[in-house]
Design a protein around this motif. Structure first.
Motif, PDB file in Angstrom:
ATOM      1  N   GLN A 103      -3.445  42.056  -4.716  1.00 53.34           N
ATOM      2  CA  GLN A 103      -3.006  42.683  -3.471  1.00 53.34           C
ATOM      3  C   GLN A 103      -1.547  43.118  -3.537  1.00 53.34           C
ATOM      4  N   LEU A 104      -0.812  42.640  -4.518  1.00 51.13           N
ATOM      5  CA  LEU A 104       0.608  42.953  -4.596  1.00 51.13           C
ATOM      6  C   LEU A 104       0.815  44.395  -5.037  1.00 51.13           C
ATOM      7  N   PRO A 105       1.755  45.089  -4.412  1.00 50.22           N
ATOM      8  CA  PRO A 105       2.022  46.470  -4.810  1.00 50.22           C
ATOM      9  C   PRO A 105       2.779  46.509  -6.129  1.00 50.22           C
ATOM     10  N   VAL A 106       2.761  47.660  -6.748  1.00 48.63           N
ATOM     11  CA  VAL A 106       3.554  47.868  -7.953  1.00 48.63           C
ATOM     12  C   VAL A 106       5.023  47.720  -7.557  1.00 48.63           C
ATOM     13  N   LYS A 107       5.845  47.281  -8.481  1.00 55.96           N
ATOM     14  CA  LYS A 107       7.258  47.047  -8.193  1.00 55.96           C
ATOM     15  C   LYS A 107       7.877  48.279  -7.528  1.00 55.96           C
ATOM     16  N   ASP A 108       8.519  48.049  -6.378  1.00 53.70           N
ATOM     17  CA  ASP A 108       9.141  49.134  -5.646  1.00 53.70           C
ATOM     18  C   ASP A 108      10.518  48.699  -5.154  1.00 53.70           C
ATOM     19  N   LYS A 109      11.090  49.477  -4.243  1.00 54.86           N
ATOM     20  CA  LYS A 109      12.427  49.182  -3.735  1.00 54.86           C
ATOM     21  C   LYS A 109      12.490  47.808  -3.075  1.00 54.86           C
ATOM     22  N   LEU A 110      11.416  47.383  -2.410  1.00 59.06           N
ATOM     23  CA  LEU A 110      11.405  46.071  -1.776  1.00 59.06           C
ATOM     24  C   LEU A 110      11.502  44.953  -2.808  1.00 59.06           C
ATOM     25  N   ASP A 111      10.830  45.139  -3.947  1.00 60.75           N
ATOM     26  CA  ASP A 111      10.907  44.146  -5.013  1.00 60.75           C
ATOM     27  C   ASP A 111      12.322  44.068  -5.582  1.00 60.75           C
ATOM     28  N   VAL A 112      12.966  45.210  -5.726  1.00 60.89           N
ATOM     29  CA  VAL A 112      14.334  45.235  -6.247  1.00 60.89           C
ATOM     30  C   VAL A 112      15.259  44.522  -5.267  1.00 60.89           C
ATOM     31  N   ALA A 113      15.110  44.803  -3.978  1.00 59.33           N
ATOM     32  CA  ALA A 113      15.929  44.145  -2.955  1.00 59.33           C
ATOM     33  C   ALA A 113      15.682  42.641  -2.954  1.00 59.33           C
ATOM     34  N   ARG A 114      14.447  42.239  -3.138  1.00 56.74           N
ATOM     35  CA  ARG A 114      14.104  40.808  -3.181  1.00 56.74           C
ATOM     36  C   ARG A 114      14.784  40.136  -4.378  1.00 56.74           C
ATOM     37  N   GLU A 115      14.748  40.798  -5.523  1.00 61.07           N
ATOM     38  CA  GLU A 115      15.409  40.252  -6.705  1.00 61.07           C
ATOM     39  C   GLU A 115      16.915  40.139  -6.492  1.00 61.07           C
ATOM     40  N   GLN A 116      17.496  41.113  -5.808  1.00 57.18           N
ATOM     41  CA  GLN A 116      18.935  41.061  -5.510  1.00 57.18           C
ATOM     42  C   GLN A 116      19.249  39.891  -4.571  1.00 57.18           C
ATOM     43  N   ARG A 117      18.405  39.659  -3.566  1.00 55.38           N
ATOM     44  CA  ARG A 117      18.594  38.516  -2.655  1.00 55.38           C
ATOM     45  C   ARG A 117      18.492  37.206  -3.428  1.00 55.38           C
TER      46      ARG A 117
END
Length: 187
Positions: free
Chosen positions: A29-43
């Motif tokens: 169900q997880l989407p392909v890595k996108d801007k939200l994933d990048v922001a999550r990694e930064q957090r």
């Protein structure tokens, strides 16, 4: 006392369609890595870089809690509270976490963490990571040794040392009560 399974069932009986159900979650169900994933990694990187402040907390209101911590309050089910409210607190945590869709890997700030029980339950039930802040050194020291998460003794009214945009969620059990004025509570 109710078991964890009974408590979860009781809390989930009150649920609506907004409840996160880990049994229906799949990696597909997880989407392909996108801007939200990048922001999550930064957090997560900002979270990993957080270091507890070295300043001393000097609030008169912590007196009774410091006494409770010194009397091994964290080892007891009631923790820093006057009476055992662990079943109610666990139910509140489960309800809040489900309502706000805590997901594995989310970052939680527990403002007024006491002995760290809420972050431990959040980790156990939702696999989140967290930072617990408490003004009572004995409680945060105990939590750092025995609970899940990172814990700091800190003045919760001054969070300038915590990077902005680090946490997905903030929880607090009645700690705002100890801030003196409405201005301090809202700043």
């Amino acid at each position: 006392a109710k078991s964890d399974r009974q408590l979860v069932a009781m809390c989930r009986a009150r649920k609506s369609t907004w409840v996160y159900d880990p049994s229906t979650f799949s990696v597909a169900q997880l989407p392909v890595k996108d801007k939200l994933d990048v922001a999550r990694e930064q957090r997560r990187q900002r979270f990993a870089d957080v270091r507890c402040p070295e300043t001393q907390v000097s609030h008169a209101v912590i007196g009774k809690y410091a006494t409770r911590a010194a009397q091994e309050g964290c080892w007891r089910k009631r923790g820093m509270w006057r009476q055992d409210l662990s079943a109610e607190h666990k139910c509140i945590l489960l309800t809040v976490a489900q309502r706000f869709n805590f997901r594995p890997g989310d970052l939680v700030l527990d403002w007024g963490a006491g002995c760290g029980h809420a972050l431990t339950w959040a980790k156990m039930f939702f696999d989140v990571d967290g930072l617990g802040l408490d003004a009572v050194e004995g409680a945060s020291t105990w939590a750092q040794r025995h609970a899940f998460g990172k814990f700091c003794t800190a003045d919760g009214a001054n969070l300038t040392w915590v990077p902005n945009d680090t946490f997905d969620h903030v929880i607090s059990y009645a700690a705002l009560y100890h801030l003196g004025s409405e201005f301090e509570q809202c700043r």
